[in-house]
Design an enzyme around this catalytic site. Structure first.
Site, PDB file in Angstrom:
ATOM      1  N   GLY A 221       0.784  -1.234   0.000  1.00 48.35           N
ATOM      2  CA  GLY A 221       0.000   0.000   0.000  1.00 48.35           C
ATOM      3  C   GLY A 221       0.810   1.275   0.000  1.00 48.35           C
ATOM      4  O   GLY A 221       0.505   2.192   0.754  1.00 48.35           O
TER       5      GLY A 221
ATOM      6  N   ARG B 166      -7.419  -7.410  -7.117  1.00 42.74           N
ATOM      7  CA  ARG B 166      -8.595  -8.215  -7.470  1.00 42.74           C
ATOM      8  C   ARG B 166      -9.453  -7.444  -8.479  1.00 42.74           C
ATOM      9  O   ARG B 166      -9.627  -6.224  -8.354  1.00 42.74           O
ATOM     10  CB  ARG B 166      -9.413  -8.507  -6.214  1.00 42.74           C
ATOM     11  CG  ARG B 166     -10.644  -9.361  -6.465  1.00 42.74           C
ATOM     12  CD  ARG B 166     -11.467  -9.472  -5.201  1.00 42.74           C
ATOM     13  NE  ARG B 166     -10.797 -10.273  -4.196  1.00 42.74           N
ATOM     14  CZ  ARG B 166     -11.005 -11.566  -3.990  1.00 42.74           C
ATOM     15  NH1 ARG B 166     -11.871 -12.214  -4.733  1.00 42.74           N
ATOM     16  NH2 ARG B 166     -10.366 -12.211  -3.043  1.00 42.74           N
ATOM     17  N   ILE B 167      -9.973  -8.141  -9.484  1.00 40.44           N
ATOM     18  CA  ILE B 167     -10.877  -7.525 -10.444  1.00 40.44           C
ATOM     19  C   ILE B 167     -12.283  -7.519  -9.850  1.00 40.44           C
ATOM     20  O   ILE B 167     -12.831  -8.566  -9.510  1.00 40.44           O
ATOM     21  CB  ILE B 167     -10.855  -8.279 -11.783  1.00 40.44           C
ATOM     22  CG1 ILE B 167      -9.455  -8.216 -12.400  1.00 40.44           C
ATOM     23  CG2 ILE B 167     -11.881  -7.688 -12.746  1.00 40.44           C
ATOM     24  CD1 ILE B 167      -9.301  -9.060 -13.652  1.00 40.44           C
TER      25      ILE B 167
ATOM     26  N   HIS C 153      -2.728   3.078 -12.352  1.00 42.57           N
ATOM     27  CA  HIS C 153      -2.176   1.952 -13.090  1.00 42.57           C
ATOM     28  C   HIS C 153      -0.792   2.333 -13.610  1.00 42.57           C
ATOM     29  O   HIS C 153      -0.617   3.430 -14.154  1.00 42.57           O
ATOM     30  CB  HIS C 153      -3.095   1.590 -14.258  1.00 42.57           C
ATOM     31  CG  HIS C 153      -2.607   0.427 -15.051  1.00 42.57           C
ATOM     32  ND1 HIS C 153      -2.665  -0.873 -14.587  1.00 42.57           N
ATOM     33  CD2 HIS C 153      -2.021   0.362 -16.276  1.00 42.57           C
ATOM     34  CE1 HIS C 153      -2.153  -1.686 -15.500  1.00 42.57           C
ATOM     35  NE2 HIS C 153      -1.763  -0.961 -16.537  1.00 42.57           N
TER      36      HIS C 153
ATOM     37  N   SER D  29      -1.020   6.175 -14.794  1.00 40.52           N
ATOM     38  CA  SER D  29      -2.295   6.805 -15.143  1.00 40.52           C
ATOM     39  C   SER D  29      -3.269   6.704 -13.980  1.00 40.52           C
ATOM     40  O   SER D  29      -3.480   5.615 -13.445  1.00 40.52           O
ATOM     41  CB  SER D  29      -2.918   6.118 -16.368  1.00 40.52           C
ATOM     42  OG  SER D  29      -2.041   6.108 -17.475  1.00 40.52           O
TER      43      SER D  29
ATOM     44  N   THR E  85     -14.105   1.682 -14.443  1.00 36.71           N
ATOM     45  CA  THR E  85     -15.287   1.223 -15.158  1.00 36.71           C
ATOM     46  C   THR E  85     -15.238  -0.306 -15.211  1.00 36.71           C
ATOM     47  O   THR E  85     -14.210  -0.901 -14.872  1.00 36.71           O
ATOM     48  CB  THR E  85     -15.335   1.807 -16.580  1.00 36.71           C
ATOM     49  OG1 THR E  85     -14.144   1.438 -17.282  1.00 36.71           O
ATOM     50  CG2 THR E  85     -15.470   3.331 -16.544  1.00 36.71           C
TER      51      THR E  85
ATOM     52  N   GLU F 182       3.806   8.140  -9.136  1.00 40.49           N
ATOM     53  CA  GLU F 182       2.463   7.767  -8.696  1.00 40.49           C
ATOM     54  C   GLU F 182       2.106   8.452  -7.386  1.00 40.49           C
ATOM     55  O   GLU F 182       0.965   8.887  -7.180  1.00 40.49           O
ATOM     56  CB  GLU F 182       2.365   6.248  -8.527  1.00 40.49           C
ATOM     57  CG  GLU F 182       2.491   5.456  -9.815  1.00 40.49           C
ATOM     58  CD  GLU F 182       2.436   3.959  -9.580  1.00 40.49           C
ATOM     59  OE1 GLU F 182       1.727   3.526  -8.655  1.00 40.49           O
ATOM     60  OE2 GLU F 182       3.102   3.213 -10.321  1.00 40.49           O
TER      61      GLU F 182
END
Length: 220
Positions: A17, A94-95, A112, A139, A144, A177
């Protein structure tokens, strides 16, 4: 600082994290108008959980088997108790199902490590080096249902240097980032950034292309 009430922020993590820490420190220092309410992990052994607790932020984790349905039920129940204004994915591996994403559409951000739409998915640094690209970056985008396909708000660009290793390139991208993710959250907290009709709007202007911050020049 914005006159808006601080955004209630929830964060999702899977590991150490580092982006979570960047966001938490920025919020707790008053640099962005956000109030961290919960850090949630799909892994009970995620190092970021202890880091969050050390900063006084509540945590929750899934301790069962790595199954999508039970985890998402736990996630939704936890988010329902927190009622966050915004959810930041920070190294969350996780998706999420379309049902979860649609429920928080326009209120969920991710970062990302590539210049999307290039190199969606995993191992972005390795793939950039294998392709011989001369630039790389990260990015920040709205989430979505399609993986890493949400509209991008802000990108960082770094140069791919001769002799770069995967680790060296990853470290250089990660440093950016930690700059751009708090910046986007700050825009959201200030009311400058919104999500309307499937697109990001910044300062009342639709972003058809992401804002780009260029880190390719060597730091002196």
């Amino acid at each position: 600082m914005s006159a808006h009430a601080p955004l209630k922020l929830a964060l999702l993590i899977s590991g150490r994290g580092s982006n979570m820490s960047a966001l938490l420190h920025a919020a707790l220092a008053g640099k962005i108008a956000a109030r961290p309410s919960m850090v949630i992990s799909d892994r009970a052994d995620a190092a970021g959980l202890s880091s969050a607790r050390e900063l006084g932020v509540a945590t929750a984790t899934w301790k069962g088997e790595q199954q999508e349905g039970p985890f998402e039920r736990m996630l939704l129940a936890t988010l329902e108790t927190v009622q966050p204004d915004v959810i930041a994915l920070a190294g969350f591996m996780r998706i999420l199902s379309p049902a979860v994403v649609e429920r928080y559409l326009g209120r969920m951000l991710n970062i990302h490590p590539s210049l999307l739409p290039a190199y969606r998915g995993l191992h972005t640094h390795r793939r950039v080096l294998a392709a011989g690209d001369t630039e790389h970056g990260a990015s920040v985008h709205f989430v979505t249902p399609e993986l890493d396909a949400g509209p991008v708000v802000l990108q960082s660009k770094v140069a791919v240097l001769p002799g770069d290793t995967e680790d060296a390139l990853a470290a250089r991208v990660l440093a950016t980032e930690h700059i751009i993710y708090p910046r986007v959250l700050g825009w959201l907290a200030e009311g400058r950034l919104s999500f309307r009709s499937g697109a990001p709007w910044l300062d009342a202007r639709r972003l058809d292309e992401p804002v780009v911050e260029d880190f390719r020049a060597p730091v002196v």
